[in-house]
Design a protein around this motif. Structure first.
Motif, PDB file in Angstrom:
ATOM      1  N   LEU A 148       0.831  -1.210   0.000  1.00 10.12           N
ATOM      2  CA  LEU A 148       0.000   0.000   0.000  1.00 10.12           C
ATOM      3  C   LEU A 148       0.862   1.256   0.000  1.00 10.12           C
ATOM      4  N   LYS A 149       1.913   1.265   0.821  1.00 16.99           N
ATOM      5  CA  LYS A 149       2.802   2.435   0.862  1.00 16.99           C
ATOM      6  C   LYS A 149       3.498   2.645  -0.481  1.00 16.99           C
ATOM      7  N   ALA A 150       3.913   1.568  -1.111  1.00 18.96           N
ATOM      8  CA  ALA A 150       4.609   1.688  -2.399  1.00 18.96           C
ATOM      9  C   ALA A 150       3.678   2.241  -3.471  1.00 18.96           C
ATOM     10  N   ILE A 151       2.457   1.766  -3.504  1.00 22.30           N
ATOM     11  CA  ILE A 151       1.500   2.211  -4.522  1.00 22.30           C
ATOM     12  C   ILE A 151       1.038   3.634  -4.234  1.00 22.30           C
ATOM     13  N   PHE A 152       0.497   3.845  -3.044  1.00 20.47           N
ATOM     14  CA  PHE A 152      -0.138   5.122  -2.748  1.00 20.47           C
ATOM     15  C   PHE A 152       0.842   6.216  -2.360  1.00 20.47           C
ATOM     16  N   GLY A 153       2.028   5.842  -1.923  1.00 26.97           N
ATOM     17  CA  GLY A 153       3.040   6.837  -1.600  1.00 26.97           C
ATOM     18  C   GLY A 153       3.453   7.650  -2.812  1.00 26.97           C
ATOM     19  N   GLU A 154       3.322   7.073  -3.992  1.00 30.07           N
ATOM     20  CA  GLU A 154       3.633   7.790  -5.232  1.00 30.07           C
ATOM     21  C   GLU A 154       2.373   8.342  -5.898  1.00 30.07           C
ATOM     22  N   GLU A 155       1.294   7.585  -5.834  1.00 32.07           N
ATOM     23  CA  GLU A 155       0.069   7.960  -6.547  1.00 32.07           C
ATOM     24  C   GLU A 155      -0.683   9.110  -5.883  1.00 32.07           C
ATOM     25  N   ILE A 156      -0.808   9.100  -4.573  1.00 34.01           N
ATOM     26  CA  ILE A 156      -1.617  10.095  -3.876  1.00 34.01           C
ATOM     27  C   ILE A 156      -1.065  11.513  -4.025  1.00 34.01           C
ATOM     28  N   PRO A 157       0.227  11.749  -3.849  1.00 34.62           N
ATOM     29  CA  PRO A 157       0.707  13.132  -4.032  1.00 34.62           C
ATOM     30  C   PRO A 157       0.379  13.694  -5.415  1.00 34.62           C
ATOM     31  N   THR A 158       0.486  12.883  -6.440  1.00 37.43           N
ATOM     32  CA  THR A 158       0.164  13.341  -7.790  1.00 37.43           C
ATOM     33  C   THR A 158      -1.320  13.674  -7.918  1.00 37.43           C
ATOM     34  N   ALA A 159      -2.180  12.807  -7.388  1.00 35.76           N
ATOM     35  CA  ALA A 159      -3.630  13.061  -7.451  1.00 35.76           C
ATOM     36  C   ALA A 159      -3.999  14.326  -6.685  1.00 35.76           C
ATOM     37  N   VAL A 160      -3.401  14.524  -5.503  1.00 33.60           N
ATOM     38  CA  VAL A 160      -3.700  15.723  -4.711  1.00 33.60           C
ATOM     39  C   VAL A 160      -3.235  16.973  -5.462  1.00 33.60           C
ATOM     40  N   ASP A 161      -2.066  16.911  -6.068  1.00 36.48           N
ATOM     41  CA  ASP A 161      -1.573  18.057  -6.845  1.00 36.48           C
ATOM     42  C   ASP A 161      -2.510  18.389  -8.001  1.00 36.48           C
ATOM     43  N   GLU A 162      -2.984  17.373  -8.707  1.00 36.03           N
ATOM     44  CA  GLU A 162      -3.918  17.588  -9.824  1.00 36.03           C
ATOM     45  C   GLU A 162      -5.241  18.161  -9.324  1.00 36.03           C
ATOM     46  N   TYR A 163      -5.721  17.641  -8.212  1.00 40.58           N
ATOM     47  CA  TYR A 163      -6.969  18.109  -7.603  1.00 40.58           C
ATOM     48  C   TYR A 163      -6.864  19.590  -7.225  1.00 40.58           C
ATOM     49  N   VAL A 164      -5.772  19.950  -6.542  1.00 35.89           N
ATOM     50  CA  VAL A 164      -5.584  21.347  -6.104  1.00 35.89           C
ATOM     51  C   VAL A 164      -5.424  22.258  -7.323  1.00 35.89           C
ATOM     52  N   ALA A 165      -4.668  21.839  -8.312  1.00 33.56           N
ATOM     53  CA  ALA A 165      -4.480  22.668  -9.522  1.00 33.56           C
ATOM     54  C   ALA A 165      -5.805  22.913 -10.219  1.00 33.56           C
ATOM     55  N   LEU A 166      -6.639  21.884 -10.336  1.00 35.16           N
ATOM     56  CA  LEU A 166      -7.943  22.050 -10.987  1.00 35.16           C
ATOM     57  C   LEU A 166      -8.838  22.976 -10.156  1.00 35.16           C
ATOM     58  N   ALA A 167      -8.843  22.807  -8.848  1.00 30.63           N
ATOM     59  CA  ALA A 167      -9.651  23.676  -7.969  1.00 30.63           C
ATOM     60  C   ALA A 167      -9.203  25.130  -8.099  1.00 30.63           C
ATOM     61  N   GLU A 168      -7.900  25.355  -8.139  1.00 24.39           N
ATOM     62  CA  GLU A 168      -7.393  26.732  -8.278  1.00 24.39           C
ATOM     63  C   GLU A 168      -7.765  27.324  -9.627  1.00 24.39           C
ATOM     64  N   SER A 169      -7.746  26.519 -10.675  1.00 27.17           N
ATOM     65  CA  SER A 169      -8.098  27.038 -11.999  1.00 27.17           C
ATOM     66  C   SER A 169      -9.579  27.366 -12.113  1.00 27.17           C
ATOM     67  N   ARG A 170     -10.403  26.753 -11.270  1.00 26.20           N
ATOM     68  CA  ARG A 170     -11.852  26.992 -11.303  1.00 26.20           C
ATOM     69  C   ARG A 170     -12.313  28.006 -10.270  1.00 26.20           C
ATOM     70  N   SER A 171     -11.396  28.473  -9.442  1.00 28.61           N
ATOM     71  CA  SER A 171     -11.779  29.422  -8.367  1.00 28.61           C
ATOM     72  C   SER A 171     -11.677  30.860  -8.850  1.00 28.61           C
TER      73      SER A 171
END
Length: 171
Positions: A148-171
Motif C-alpha cells: 500500500l505504501k509503495a502504490i499510494f506513496g507515489e500515486e496520492i501526491p500526484t492526485a492531490v496536486d492535480e486536484y488542487v491545480a484544478l480547484a485553483e483554476s476553477r476558483s
C-alpha cells in the motif's frame, strides 16, 4: 522425534505465532499508510464540489478508469471504483461533513479495509490545507502495508496536486 524435526516444528510454530500477533495487532488499531497535505487559495466550495462530483474524479485522478456512486454523496452510499490495470473494487462513503471532510472505505482484502480520509481546513495564510490520509485496519493490514505504501506513496501526491491545480483554476 529427531532434533532436526524439533527445530523445524519450533521454527514453524514461531512463524505462525508471529503471523497471529501481526493479524491481531492489525485488527485492533488503524495503521497509517500515507498522508499528503497541500495548501491552496482555491475556493472552499470548488474544493468540495470536486470531491462531491464523484463520476468526474478521473478528470484529476488520472489513475482512475472510472468511479461510480450508487446514490447521493452521503454516508451509507456505496459505489465501485476501477483503477487502470486492476479489477473493480467496491467502496462505501462512511462519513460526510459537507465542505469540511469525508471518509470512504475500501474493502479490498478479506476482513481488511482501507479508509481514505479527506479534509479541508483553514490555514494561517487565509487559504486552506487539503489533506488526504489513508489508514488500514484488519488482520491482513500489516502484511499489505508495504505494498500500500509503495502504490499510494507515489500515486496520492500526484492526485492531490492535480486536484488542487484544478480547484485553483476553477476558483
Amino acid at each position: 522425534m529427531t532434533r532436526r524435526r524439533k527445530a523445524i516444528l519450533s521454527t514453524v510454530g514461531a512463524l505462525l505465532g508471529a503471523i497471529a500477533v501481526l493479524a491481531v495487532v492489525g485488527s485492533v488499531r488503524d495503521t497509517h499508510v500515507v498522508t499528503v497535505t497541500r495548501s491552496t487559495d482555491a475556493d472552499k466550495d470548488v474544493l468540495w464540489k470536486l470531491w462531491a462530483d464523484v463520476p468526474a474524479r478521473p478528470e484529476w485522478d488520472k489513475g482512475l478508469e472510472y468511479i461510480e456512486l450508487d446514490g447521493p454523496f452521503e454516508a451509507g452510499s456505496t459505489g465501485t471504483v476501477k483503477v487502470e490495470g486492476q479489477d473493480p473494487v467496491d467502496y462505501e462513503v462512511v462519513a460526510v461533513h459537507p465542505k469540511e471532510r469525508y471518509t470512504d472505505r475500501f474493502n479490498s482484502l478479506p476482513w481488511t479495509h482501507t479508509d481514505w480520509h479527506h479534509e479541508i481546513e483553514p490555514n494561517a495564510d487565509g487559504g486552506y490545507d487539503v489533506t488526504w490520509r489513508l489508514e488500514t485496519r484488519g488482520p491482513l493490514s500489516l502484511f499489505t502495508l508495504p505494498v500500500l505504501k509503495a502504490i499510494f506513496g507515489e500515486e496520492i501526491p500526484t492526485a492531490v496536486d492535480e486536484y488542487v491545480a484544478l480547484a485553483e483554476s476553477r476558483s
